[in-house]
Design an enzyme around this catalytic site. Structure first.
Site, mmCIF file in Angstrom:
data_model
loop_
_atom_site.group_PDB
_atom_site.id
_atom_site.type_symbol
_atom_site.label_atom_id
_atom_site.label_comp_id
_atom_site.label_asym_id
_atom_site.label_seq_id
_atom_site.Cartn_x
_atom_site.Cartn_y
_atom_site.Cartn_z
ATOM 1 N N ASP A 62 0.825 -1.215 0.000
ATOM 2 C CA ASP A 62 0.000 0.000 0.000
ATOM 3 C C ASP A 62 0.861 1.269 0.000
ATOM 4 O O ASP A 62 1.860 1.353 0.718
ATOM 5 C CB ASP A 62 -0.885 0.030 1.249
ATOM 6 C CG ASP A 62 -1.884 -1.116 1.298
ATOM 7 O OD1 ASP A 62 -1.546 -2.218 0.852
ATOM 8 O OD2 ASP A 62 -2.996 -0.890 1.802
ATOM 9 N N HIS A 64 -1.085 4.615 -0.575
ATOM 10 C CA HIS A 64 -2.084 5.521 0.006
ATOM 11 C C HIS A 64 -1.739 7.006 -0.130
ATOM 12 O O HIS A 64 -1.763 7.754 0.846
ATOM 13 C CB HIS A 64 -2.327 5.166 1.469
ATOM 14 C CG HIS A 64 -3.219 3.972 1.646
ATOM 15 N ND1 HIS A 64 -4.521 3.932 1.187
ATOM 16 C CD2 HIS A 64 -2.984 2.755 2.203
ATOM 17 C CE1 HIS A 64 -5.055 2.751 1.471
ATOM 18 N NE2 HIS A 64 -4.146 2.012 2.074
ATOM 19 N N ASP A 90 -4.017 -0.145 -3.602
ATOM 20 C CA ASP A 90 -4.199 0.931 -2.618
ATOM 21 C C ASP A 90 -3.216 2.078 -2.874
ATOM 22 O O ASP A 90 -2.365 2.410 -2.047
ATOM 23 C CB ASP A 90 -4.081 0.394 -1.190
ATOM 24 C CG ASP A 90 -5.372 -0.270 -0.721
ATOM 25 O OD1 ASP A 90 -6.228 -0.562 -1.576
ATOM 26 O OD2 ASP A 90 -5.524 -0.477 0.496
ATOM 27 N N ASP A 93 -6.163 7.569 -1.461
ATOM 28 C CA ASP A 93 -6.850 7.746 -0.167
ATOM 29 C C ASP A 93 -5.844 7.876 0.979
ATOM 30 O O ASP A 93 -4.711 7.410 0.909
ATOM 31 C CB ASP A 93 -7.818 6.599 0.136
ATOM 32 C CG ASP A 93 -9.069 6.626 -0.731
ATOM 33 O OD1 ASP A 93 -9.420 7.717 -1.212
ATOM 34 O OD2 ASP A 93 -9.693 5.564 -0.920
ATOM 35 N N ARG A 94 -6.321 8.502 2.047
ATOM 36 C CA ARG A 94 -5.570 8.697 3.290
ATOM 37 C C ARG A 94 -4.472 9.753 3.173
ATOM 38 O O ARG A 94 -4.417 10.676 3.969
ATOM 39 C CB ARG A 94 -4.956 7.387 3.801
ATOM 40 C CG ARG A 94 -5.958 6.286 4.092
ATOM 41 C CD ARG A 94 -6.755 6.591 5.328
ATOM 42 N NE ARG A 94 -7.510 5.412 5.785
ATOM 43 C CZ ARG A 94 -8.293 5.397 6.846
ATOM 44 N NH1 ARG A 94 -8.446 6.485 7.568
ATOM 45 N NH2 ARG A 94 -8.946 4.309 7.195
ATOM 46 N N ASN A 122 -8.467 -2.741 -2.472
ATOM 47 C CA ASN A 122 -9.833 -2.400 -2.060
ATOM 48 C C ASN A 122 -10.114 -0.901 -2.162
ATOM 49 O O ASN A 122 -11.279 -0.494 -2.234
ATOM 50 C CB ASN A 122 -10.099 -2.892 -0.635
ATOM 51 C CG ASN A 122 -9.194 -2.261 0.400
ATOM 52 O OD1 ASN A 122 -7.968 -2.336 0.297
ATOM 53 N ND2 ASN A 122 -9.770 -1.631 1.410
ATOM 54 N N HIS A 123 -9.074 -0.064 -2.200
ATOM 55 C CA HIS A 123 -9.290 1.380 -2.339
ATOM 56 C C HIS A 123 -9.397 1.820 -3.798
ATOM 57 O O HIS A 123 -9.685 2.988 -4.054
ATOM 58 C CB HIS A 123 -8.186 2.165 -1.626
ATOM 59 C CG HIS A 123 -8.417 2.265 -0.152
ATOM 60 N ND1 HIS A 123 -8.916 3.399 0.455
ATOM 61 C CD2 HIS A 123 -8.237 1.363 0.832
ATOM 62 C CE1 HIS A 123 -9.019 3.191 1.755
ATOM 63 N NE2 HIS A 123 -8.617 1.961 2.008
ATOM 64 N N HIS A 173 -3.909 -8.352 -3.562
ATOM 65 C CA HIS A 173 -3.906 -7.274 -2.575
ATOM 66 C C HIS A 173 -4.222 -7.765 -1.169
ATOM 67 O O HIS A 173 -3.519 -7.438 -0.211
ATOM 68 C CB HIS A 173 -4.903 -6.181 -2.953
ATOM 69 C CG HIS A 173 -4.957 -5.087 -1.928
ATOM 70 N ND1 HIS A 173 -3.929 -4.183 -1.770
ATOM 71 C CD2 HIS A 173 -5.885 -4.772 -0.979
ATOM 72 C CE1 HIS A 173 -4.225 -3.349 -0.778
ATOM 73 N NE2 HIS A 173 -5.403 -3.697 -0.279
ATOM 74 N N ARG A 221 -13.419 -6.370 9.224
ATOM 75 C CA ARG A 221 -13.515 -5.225 8.318
ATOM 76 C C ARG A 221 -14.942 -5.032 7.804
ATOM 77 O O ARG A 221 -15.270 -3.962 7.305
ATOM 78 C CB ARG A 221 -12.587 -5.418 7.119
ATOM 79 C CG ARG A 221 -11.098 -5.442 7.429
ATOM 80 C CD ARG A 221 -10.338 -5.642 6.138
ATOM 81 N NE ARG A 221 -8.902 -5.807 6.308
ATOM 82 C CZ ARG A 221 -8.011 -4.828 6.307
ATOM 83 N NH1 ARG A 221 -8.416 -3.586 6.184
ATOM 84 N NH2 ARG A 221 -6.726 -5.080 6.435
ATOM 85 N N HIS A 248 -2.259 -4.772 2.230
ATOM 86 C CA HIS A 248 -3.566 -4.566 2.843
ATOM 87 C C HIS A 248 -3.576 -4.321 4.346
ATOM 88 O O HIS A 248 -4.547 -3.789 4.868
ATOM 89 C CB HIS A 248 -4.452 -5.775 2.505
ATOM 90 C CG HIS A 248 -5.914 -5.608 2.764
ATOM 91 N ND1 HIS A 248 -6.607 -4.457 2.438
ATOM 92 C CD2 HIS A 248 -6.837 -6.465 3.307
ATOM 93 C CE1 HIS A 248 -7.882 -4.606 2.756
ATOM 94 N NE2 HIS A 248 -8.047 -5.813 3.289
#
Length: 367
Positions: A62, A64, A90, A93-94, A122-123, A173, A221, A248
């Site tokens: 990841d 991010h 990923d 985001d973040r 997943n993002h 992932h 989750r 992940h």
């Protein structure tokens, strides 16, 4: 109306220059992003759900939106096209720089298509990016327009779901699915859509290993599953694999090895969310000098080193970049649209950028 796009190498090099040679990096105009995404979608149509890759290759977890830490990864692992990279998803985001991060990876994939490989996390989802930062960042950086978000999230639908390395390692992932016992089941999934809430595609991007269980268990989750040792053993045996590599999950030390190296988690976003203080890593796979038939009942006991990896593998651990530390205290999430000048230079801007730089060197269920 569909417009056929062609992107000359010089134009891709110019995009790299805008992202690499300016502080802050210059974000690419909306119409350029549209052109890049259209071209890459056309190329990804020919890519299978599981890409067959070969070592040597460096696996990245990841990111991010931590753009400066992505540059740090290329500094430690080597710059394309000298190093092959597999990114496990990923990308957005973040972090403060999701736009710049995914823009750079798209351009690199187009510039070095046989050196850069991207899979879906997943993002890489319209729903998740609407709630965890990317959507808002695009609005801020593109004067209230969501066009760039639409172009990039449409591209996410085309990303593969995993890769094999030397035919013996499966990389995805998240993890495994109770609905999937064979890699061929993944190869037949229709991936050209938003990540669903359940099913094989959802489990591949959402699931996690759990050393305390043997079978499958619902994930805390709210999507995907936890999977245990028996599940991991059976999946590897049935598919003639020696290992699962995934991302992940936040790891304080940058990586985790499960079951004597049978499953590895690689995490590549140091000081995640500018507050976790964790280390990060990339996994360098230099060669495959092991065979699944050499495994014993304990997996690959006796073959793993002190990092818990197999022969020919090495976790390269690193700390957050200086820019990450600056962003931790001040926050630099809005760059705005930057004008661009005409430049058609032939040099490899990406490689030269890194040649001028000196070398440096707990698991949580974050969504």
């Amino acid at each position: 109306m569909t417009v056929p796009f062609r992107i000359p190498t010089t134009d891709l090099d110019y995009c790299l220059e805008q992202l690499l040679e300016h502080k802050p990096p210059k974000i690419l105009p909306s119409d350029t992003i549209q052109q890049l995404c259209h071209t890459l979608k056309s190329q990804l149509l020919a890519v299978p759900n599981i890409m067959p890759l070969q070592s040597p290759i460096t696996v990245v977890g990841d990111i991010h939106g931590q753009y400066h830490d992505l540059l740090e990864i290329f500094q430690i692992g080597g710059s394309p096209p000298n190093t092959n990279y597999l990114f496990l998803g990923d990308y957005v985001d973040r972090g403060y720089y999701s736009v710049e991060t995914i823009s750079l990876l798209i351009v690199l994939k187009l510039r070095y298509p046989e050196r850069i490989f991207l899979i879906r996390g997943n993002h890489e989802s319209r729903t998740i990016t609407t709630n965890y930062g990317f959507y808002s960042e695009v609005l801020s950086k593109y004067n209230g327009s969501i066009e760039v978000w639409s172009y990039i999230t449409d591209l996410f639908d085309y990303l593969p779901l995993g890769a094999t390395i030397d035919g013996k390692i499966f990389a995805t992932h998240g993890g495994l699915s109770p609905s999937c016992q064979q890699l061929d089941q993944i190869r037949t999934v229709d991936r050209l859509k938003e990540v669903p809430h359940d099913g094989i595609m959802a489990d591949l991007v959402w699931s996690d290993p759990d050393p305390e269980i043997m079978d499958f268990k619902l994930s805390p989750r709210g999507a995907g599953y936890l999977f245990g040792y028996d599940v991991m053993q059976k999946f590897c045996h049935d598919n003639d694999l020696v290992q699962l590599i995934r991302a992940h999950q936040l790891c304080n030390e940058g990586y985790v090895s499960y079951w004597q190296g049978k499953c590895l988690t690689v995490w590549s976003a140091p000081n995640y969310c500018y507050r976790c203080g964790n280390k990060a890593s990339v996994l360098e796979i230099l060669s495959s000098n092991y065979l699944s038939k050499e495994s014993d009942s304990n997996g690959l006991k006796g073959k793993v080193n002190k990092q818990g990896v197999l022969p020919g593998q090495y976790f390269n651990v690193f700390e957050a970049s200086p820019e990450n530390n600056e962003d931790t205290s001040s926050g630099k999430s809005v760059n705005g649209i930057n004008s661009i000048d005409n430049n058609t230079g032939e040099r490899d801007i990406f490689q030269s950028f890194f040649q001028e730089k000196p070398n440096r060197q707990y698991i949580d269920y974050f969504l």
